[in-house]
Design a protein around this motif. Structure first.
Motif, PDB file in Angstrom:
ATOM      1  N   UNK A  52      17.073 -45.404  17.413  1.00 23.52           N
ATOM      2  CA  UNK A  52      16.846 -44.525  18.377  1.00 23.52           C
ATOM      3  C   UNK A  52      16.600 -43.124  18.008  1.00 23.52           C
ATOM      4  N   UNK A  53      15.765 -42.523  18.462  1.00 20.35           N
ATOM      5  CA  UNK A  53      15.321 -40.767  18.058  1.00 20.35           C
ATOM      6  C   UNK A  53      15.237 -40.712  16.558  1.00 20.35           C
ATOM      7  N   UNK A  54      14.764 -41.663  15.858  1.00 17.06           N
ATOM      8  CA  UNK A  54      14.266 -41.344  14.499  1.00 17.06           C
ATOM      9  C   UNK A  54      13.004 -41.026  14.583  1.00 17.06           C
ATOM     10  N   UNK A  55      12.603 -39.966  13.600  1.00 12.89           N
ATOM     11  CA  UNK A  55      11.196 -39.238  13.787  1.00 12.89           C
ATOM     12  C   UNK A  55      10.168 -39.983  12.663  1.00 12.89           C
ATOM     13  N   UNK A  56       9.006 -39.736  12.940  1.00 16.72           N
ATOM     14  CA  UNK A  56       7.864 -39.830  11.944  1.00 16.72           C
ATOM     15  C   UNK A  56       7.075 -38.445  11.930  1.00 16.72           C
ATOM     16  N   UNK A  57       7.241 -38.117  10.647  1.00 14.47           N
ATOM     17  CA  UNK A  57       6.598 -36.809  10.288  1.00 14.47           C
ATOM     18  C   UNK A  57       4.956 -36.833  10.176  1.00 14.47           C
ATOM     19  N   UNK A  58       4.232 -36.233  11.010  1.00 14.19           N
ATOM     20  CA  UNK A  58       2.862 -36.566  10.992  1.00 14.19           C
ATOM     21  C   UNK A  58       1.824 -35.371  10.632  1.00 14.19           C
ATOM     22  N   UNK A  59       2.564 -34.178  10.720  1.00 10.78           N
ATOM     23  CA  UNK A  59       1.671 -32.839  10.091  1.00 10.78           C
ATOM     24  C   UNK A  59       2.334 -31.665   9.943  1.00 10.78           C
ATOM     25  N   UNK A  60       1.800 -30.937   8.843  1.00  8.58           N
ATOM     26  CA  UNK A  60       2.390 -29.660   8.520  1.00  8.58           C
ATOM     27  C   UNK A  60       1.290 -28.546   8.653  1.00  8.58           C
ATOM     28  N   UNK A  61       1.757 -27.561   9.520  1.00  7.92           N
ATOM     29  CA  UNK A  61       0.683 -26.282   9.301  1.00  7.92           C
ATOM     30  C   UNK A  61       1.238 -25.018   8.993  1.00  7.92           C
ATOM     31  N   UNK A  62       1.057 -24.916   7.661  1.00  5.95           N
ATOM     32  CA  UNK A  62       1.854 -23.545   7.301  1.00  5.95           C
ATOM     33  C   UNK A  62       1.080 -22.154   7.798  1.00  5.95           C
ATOM     34  N   UNK A  63       1.788 -21.153   8.130  1.00  9.68           N
ATOM     35  CA  UNK A  63       1.432 -19.833   8.297  1.00  9.68           C
ATOM     36  C   UNK A  63       1.851 -18.803   7.264  1.00  9.68           C
ATOM     37  N   UNK A  64       0.923 -17.777   6.981  1.00 14.22           N
ATOM     38  CA  UNK A  64       0.973 -16.963   5.966  1.00 14.22           C
ATOM     39  C   UNK A  64       1.040 -15.440   6.287  1.00 14.22           C
ATOM     40  N   UNK A  65       1.452 -15.053   5.337  1.00 11.69           N
ATOM     41  CA  UNK A  65       1.160 -13.317   5.157  1.00 11.69           C
ATOM     42  C   UNK A  65      -0.071 -13.213   4.188  1.00 11.69           C
ATOM     43  N   UNK A  66      -0.711 -12.144   4.332  1.00 12.79           N
ATOM     44  CA  UNK A  66      -1.859 -11.784   3.505  1.00 12.79           C
ATOM     45  C   UNK A  66      -1.382 -11.639   2.151  1.00 12.79           C
ATOM     46  N   UNK A  67      -0.302 -11.080   1.689  1.00 11.37           N
ATOM     47  CA  UNK A  67       0.265 -10.976   0.261  1.00 11.37           C
ATOM     48  C   UNK A  67       0.271 -12.662  -0.269  1.00 11.37           C
ATOM     49  N   UNK A  68       0.980 -13.368   0.508  1.00 10.04           N
ATOM     50  CA  UNK A  68       1.172 -14.840   0.255  1.00 10.04           C
ATOM     51  C   UNK A  68      -0.394 -15.544  -0.226  1.00 10.04           C
ATOM     52  N   UNK A  69      -1.058 -15.248   0.693  1.00 10.69           N
ATOM     53  CA  UNK A  69      -2.516 -15.809   0.266  1.00 10.69           C
ATOM     54  C   UNK A  69      -3.064 -15.538  -0.914  1.00 10.69           C
ATOM     55  N   UNK A  70      -3.025 -14.007  -0.966  1.00 11.24           N
ATOM     56  CA  UNK A  70      -3.602 -13.305  -2.000  1.00 11.24           C
ATOM     57  C   UNK A  70      -3.035 -13.986  -3.486  1.00 11.24           C
ATOM     58  N   UNK A  71      -1.641 -14.102  -3.391  1.00  9.08           N
ATOM     59  CA  UNK A  71      -1.012 -14.340  -4.402  1.00  9.08           C
ATOM     60  C   UNK A  71      -1.330 -15.764  -4.844  1.00  9.08           C
ATOM     61  N   UNK A  72      -1.542 -16.758  -3.696  1.00  7.75           N
ATOM     62  CA  UNK A  72      -1.818 -18.132  -3.984  1.00  7.75           C
ATOM     63  C   UNK A  72      -3.204 -18.303  -4.582  1.00  7.75           C
ATOM     64  N   UNK A  73      -4.086 -17.177  -4.176  1.00  5.52           N
ATOM     65  CA  UNK A  73      -5.476 -17.263  -4.991  1.00  5.52           C
ATOM     66  C   UNK A  73      -5.395 -16.986  -6.236  1.00  5.52           C
TER      67      UNK A  73
END
Length: 335
Positions: A288-309
């Motif tokens: 009872x109340x056990x979960x299935x994880x179905x999706x992640x959706x990450x939110x970024x800052x522009x410095x994070x995105x540029x560093x990822x690139x």
């Protein structure tokens, strides 16, 4: 390798690996995910026919800002984007996860208006989606040369390998990069980079960090469409894999972590129960109340995105925002 042209009466696709209908892989992935101590189901299986229709409804919800925000970014910046894409002459425009190409059509029409020399390579897991897209482009842009790749992203990598010496602009719109875990996003972008060369470009959509309540409502709307979209995954498993999920005994739960910048979606069992999945050959127990994880959706800052690139071998070139600076399309180049 077949060419799909919008002037042709027949639609031919360059790959026939329709991952949306691969029951063997579907059964394997479901079994593996539900055997984990923390149960998971891959989000790529959301998009059967019903799931795709529900997602179209989600995009029209007042709470779901993402599509409207990126449409604004592309509409307001289409001229400059097309100019930057076209500066070095002919290129392949490769659209990862194209779907119905609602947003990409803004760029396709602008590129055509500017008489840019390019062809269009949409990539999607659904062969049906690619046939429908090819048909719509035949009506809207009859002179556009289209070569559709049907399959998951690794089929796109195969296409890139075959055309490694030719100039390419890769689109990865819709904040789809946010569905990857951090290491997965680095591995994926590094794989893309390995098939590109100096002069190629990547335009990537990213959802930016903002008021947590705004983000949460986008993934758990008042009318319950996002809940139906998430729960439809269980209906699909029942129908295609011979399972006996009592879908009414599960509920949708969305949770946003503002420190990590990650939106997570779950399906939660309301009771102790066992589920038999015939074609996966498994019986799964849920507390009872056990979960299935179905999706992640990450939110970024522009410095994070540029560093990822940068970590993946890309150079940040331009950032295009919506009016609220809550969403951005980031253009990367390769020197």
């Amino acid at each position: 390798m077949y060419i799909t042209t919008t002037s042709s009466p027949m639609v031919e696709l360059s790959r026939q690996q329709d991952g949306s209908h691969d029951l063997t892989a579907f059964a394997r992935d479901v079994a593996e995910g539900l055997r984990q101590p923390r149960k998971t189901l891959p989000s790529r299986y959301f998009y059967d026919g019903t799931g795709s229709r529900l997602f179209q409804q989600i995009m029209e919800l007042p709470e779901y800002y993402l599509t409207r925000s990126e449409l604004e970014v592309l509409t307001q910046n289409k001229y400059e984007m097309a100019q930057q894409f076209s500066r070095q002459g002919f290129f392949h425009l490769i659209d990862l996860g194209a779907g119905d190409a609602l947003k990409t059509k803004i760029l396709l029409k602008e590129l055509s208006n500017q008489q840019s020399e390019f062809d269009y390579v949409p990539v999607d897991i659904s062969g049906d989606a690619m046939r429908q897209l090819s048909g719509s482009l035949r009506q809207e842009l009859p002179q556009l040369r289209v070569e559709a790749v049907v399959g998951e992203y690794f089929q796109a990598l195969e296409w890139l390998q075959e055309h490694k010496s030719e100039r390419k602009v890769v689109l990865f719109l819709g904040s789809n990069i946010g569905n990857f875990r951090p290491r997965e996003s680095i591995n994926f972008l590094s794989s893309i980079r390995s098939y590109l060369r100096p002069g190629d470009q990547l335009l990537m959509g990213v959802d930016l960090r903002k008021n947590p309540e705004v983000i949460l409502k986008a993934y758990s709307d008042a009318s319950g469409v996002t809940a139906a979209f998430n729960l439809n995954l269980l209906h699909r498993i029942n129908r295609e894999l011979g399972a006996d999920f009592n879908v009414d005994q599960f509920c949708h739960h969305a949770l946003y972590d503002p420190q990590e910048g990650v939106m997570r979606s779950f399906l939660v069992s309301k009771t102790n129960q066992e589920v038999h999945i015939q074609k996966a050959g498994v019986t799964v127990h849920f507390d009872a109340w056990e979960a299935i994880h179905t999706e992640n959706s990450c939110k970024y800052t522009i410095p994070q995105v540029e560093e990822l690139g940068r970590q993946c071998g890309f150079k940040p070139a331009s950032v295009f925002y919506d009016s609220r600076k809550g969403f951005a399309d980031v253009l990367f180049s390769i020197d």
